[in-house]
Write an enzyme that holds these catalytic residues in place. Structure first.
Site, PDB file in Angstrom:
ATOM      1  N   SER A  17      10.529 -19.354  -6.237  1.00 11.98           N
ATOM      2  CA  SER A  17      10.700 -19.734  -7.641  1.00 11.98           C
ATOM      3  C   SER A  17      12.034 -20.424  -7.918  1.00 11.98           C
ATOM      4  O   SER A  17      13.102 -19.841  -7.731  1.00 11.98           O
ATOM      5  CB  SER A  17      10.575 -18.480  -8.519  1.00 11.98           C
ATOM      6  OG  SER A  17      10.819 -18.802  -9.861  1.00 11.98           O
ATOM      7  N   ASP A  45      11.266 -14.190   9.992  1.00  7.49           N
ATOM      8  CA  ASP A  45      12.453 -14.705  10.686  1.00  7.49           C
ATOM      9  C   ASP A  45      13.387 -13.641  11.274  1.00  7.49           C
ATOM     10  O   ASP A  45      14.206 -13.940  12.130  1.00  7.49           O
ATOM     11  CB  ASP A  45      13.275 -15.581   9.728  1.00  7.49           C
ATOM     12  CG  ASP A  45      12.567 -16.875   9.368  1.00  7.49           C
ATOM     13  OD1 ASP A  45      11.597 -17.230  10.066  1.00  7.49           O
ATOM     14  OD2 ASP A  45      12.965 -17.521   8.386  1.00  7.49           O
ATOM     15  N   LYS A  64       8.937 -25.656  40.836  1.00  3.16           N
ATOM     16  CA  LYS A  64       8.369 -25.190  39.551  1.00  3.16           C
ATOM     17  C   LYS A  64       7.506 -26.301  38.979  1.00  3.16           C
ATOM     18  O   LYS A  64       7.978 -27.424  38.831  1.00  3.16           O
ATOM     19  CB  LYS A  64       9.506 -24.908  38.562  1.00  3.16           C
ATOM     20  CG  LYS A  64       9.855 -23.470  38.489  1.00  3.16           C
ATOM     21  CD  LYS A  64      10.586 -23.173  37.202  1.00  3.16           C
ATOM     22  CE  LYS A  64      10.571 -21.661  37.007  1.00  3.16           C
ATOM     23  NZ  LYS A  64      11.008 -21.243  35.724  1.00  3.16           N
ATOM     24  N   ARG A  72       0.842  -1.216   0.000  1.00  6.38           N
ATOM     25  CA  ARG A  72       0.000   0.000   0.000  1.00  6.38           C
ATOM     26  C   ARG A  72       0.875   1.264   0.000  1.00  6.38           C
ATOM     27  O   ARG A  72       0.640   2.206  -0.767  1.00  6.38           O
ATOM     28  CB  ARG A  72      -0.901  -0.031   1.247  1.00  6.38           C
ATOM     29  CG  ARG A  72      -1.660   1.245   1.527  1.00  6.38           C
ATOM     30  CD  ARG A  72      -2.457   1.033   2.818  1.00  6.38           C
ATOM     31  NE  ARG A  72      -3.183   2.221   3.235  1.00  6.38           N
ATOM     32  CZ  ARG A  72      -2.685   3.142   4.044  1.00  6.38           C
ATOM     33  NH1 ARG A  72      -1.448   3.041   4.499  1.00  6.38           N
ATOM     34  NH2 ARG A  72      -3.427   4.182   4.395  1.00  6.38           N
ATOM     35  N   ALA A  73       1.915   1.230   0.834  1.00  6.93           N
ATOM     36  CA  ALA A  73       2.788   2.408   0.929  1.00  6.93           C
ATOM     37  C   ALA A  73       3.530   2.645  -0.389  1.00  6.93           C
ATOM     38  O   ALA A  73       3.684   3.790  -0.835  1.00  6.93           O
ATOM     39  CB  ALA A  73       3.779   2.228   2.080  1.00  6.93           C
ATOM     40  N   ARG A  97       2.748 -17.339  10.533  1.00 10.80           N
ATOM     41  CA  ARG A  97       2.910 -16.512   9.342  1.00 10.80           C
ATOM     42  C   ARG A  97       1.664 -15.697   9.004  1.00 10.80           C
ATOM     43  O   ARG A  97       1.701 -14.857   8.099  1.00 10.80           O
ATOM     44  CB  ARG A  97       3.304 -17.392   8.145  1.00 10.80           C
ATOM     45  CG  ARG A  97       4.723 -17.902   8.201  1.00 10.80           C
ATOM     46  CD  ARG A  97       5.530 -17.425   7.015  1.00 10.80           C
ATOM     47  NE  ARG A  97       5.018 -17.957   5.798  1.00 10.80           N
ATOM     48  CZ  ARG A  97       5.488 -19.033   5.168  1.00 10.80           C
ATOM     49  NH1 ARG A  97       6.538 -19.660   5.667  1.00 10.80           N
ATOM     50  NH2 ARG A  97       4.968 -19.454   4.073  1.00 10.80           N
TER      51      ARG A  97
END
Ligand code: F6P
Length: 322
Positions: free
Chosen positions: A73, A128, A213, A21-22, A255
């Site tokens: 690709s 990442d 714990k 968009r930017a 993702r």
């Protein structure tokens, strides 16, 4: 310059749409026409070009994924593939490109622009965070927040059942998702591709921890040399047969999702700066944000993943989760 193209390539990441968009709106402000290339380099070879206007990028800033679709690709790695892509770009009259992606995308861009006369500017799009020249890549902040949200939920059930949970997160070559989310969830340990001998360290830590714990969480980056969450769980079971161990592989939920506020702002700044860089005649650089300032890093440097993660952060995480 009158016509530019924008595409996304490699693994998608939340915030890519905000960046597209930017790019389109900054180009339009500067009287440039923008062509969107679908499916990254694959679409460049297949001739999948669409016209993008101010209107076509309405209502996408908040959406995960990429409206331009993406691909990894193989064909673009060949001479024939690049030649076909170049022919198609020439037919369209494209004079400059903004490539949004990660290591593979920039490696391809660098090679392509060494063979053909076209300026390419990169925007770092990968969950990442494994690129040099930006504090945060587009997608990283959203992904780590997704991990934190998931692991907080896992902690609830782990605590109720007094269990050890091995949580596998993404990061084939990089442990930055594991490191930052590990700190944020108070993990008892993390295992990452950048550090070796993780398993002996973790096994020792599991034995030494506070006896009161009730739950323990180990975050494992998928690319850790021990082979992922299930393999690590086997080793923990072997050494501590009495522990109740479970594995959770978070996978591709990392993702997706709506980009965080920080993501949208960073992606907007980078897309805006990428078009400005093209207008200034820059080429073969990735736009990034370091210490809040826009900077430009040559592709050849940007793709060099840090070999060692901040050891002080690793140490801190271990001290704080004792
Ligand atoms: O590059 C981003 C990334 O999410 C890595 O962390 C992960 O290993 C990889 O992509 C997975 O890719 P794919 O969705 O193609 O299997």
């Amino acid at each position: 310059m009158q016509k530019i193209a924008v595409f996304t390539s490699g693994g998608d990441s939340p915030g890519m749409n905000a960046c597209i968009r930017a790019v389109v709106r900054t180009a339009s402000y500067n009287n440039l026409e923008t062509i969107g290339i679908m499916h990254g380099y694959e679409g460049m070879i297949n001739g999948e070009f669409i016209s993008l206007t101010k209107k076509s990028v309405s209502n996408i800033i908040q959406r995960g994924g990429t409206i331009l679709k993406t691909a990894r690709s193989q064909r673009f790695m060949s001479k024939e593939g690049m030649e076909k892509a170049w022919e198609n770009l020439q037919k369209q009259g494209i004079e400059g490109m903004v490539a949004i992606g990660g290591n593979g995308t920039f490696t391809g861009a660098e090679e392509f622009s060494s063979l053909y006369p076209i300026n390419i500017i990169g925007c770092p799009g990968t969950i990442d965070n494994d690129l040099v020249g930006t504090d945060f890549t587009i997608g990283y902040d959203t992904a780590i927040n997704t991990v934190v949200d998931a692991v907080d939920k896992i902690r609830d059930t782990a605590e109720s059942h007094d269990r050890v949970f091995i949580v596998e997160v993404m990061g084939r070559d990089a442990g930055l998702i594991a490191l930052r989310s590990g700190i944020a969830v108070g993990a008892e340990g993390i295992m990452i591709p950048e550090s070796k001998n993780d398993i002996s360290r973790i096994l020792a830590r599991l034995g030494k921890g506070r006896k009161d714990k009730s739950s323990k969480i180990i975050i494992v980056a998928e690319g850790d040399e021990n082979g992922g969450g299930y393999k690590v769980a086997e080793k923990v079971k072997e050494k501590y047969p009495n522990y109740d161990v479970r594995v959770s592989v978070l996978g591709h939920i990392q993702r997706g999702g709506a980009p965080t506020c920080m993501e949208r702002v960073n992606a907007s700044r980078m897309g805006y700066a990428a078009v400005q860089a093209l207008l200034e005649g820059k080429k073969n650089v990735m736009v990034g944000i370091v210490n809040k300032e826009i900077c430009h890093t040559p592709f050849s440097q940007a793709i060099k993943h840090i070999e060692e993660l901040n050891p002080e952060l690793l140490k801190m995480m271990e001290i704080l989760s004792l």
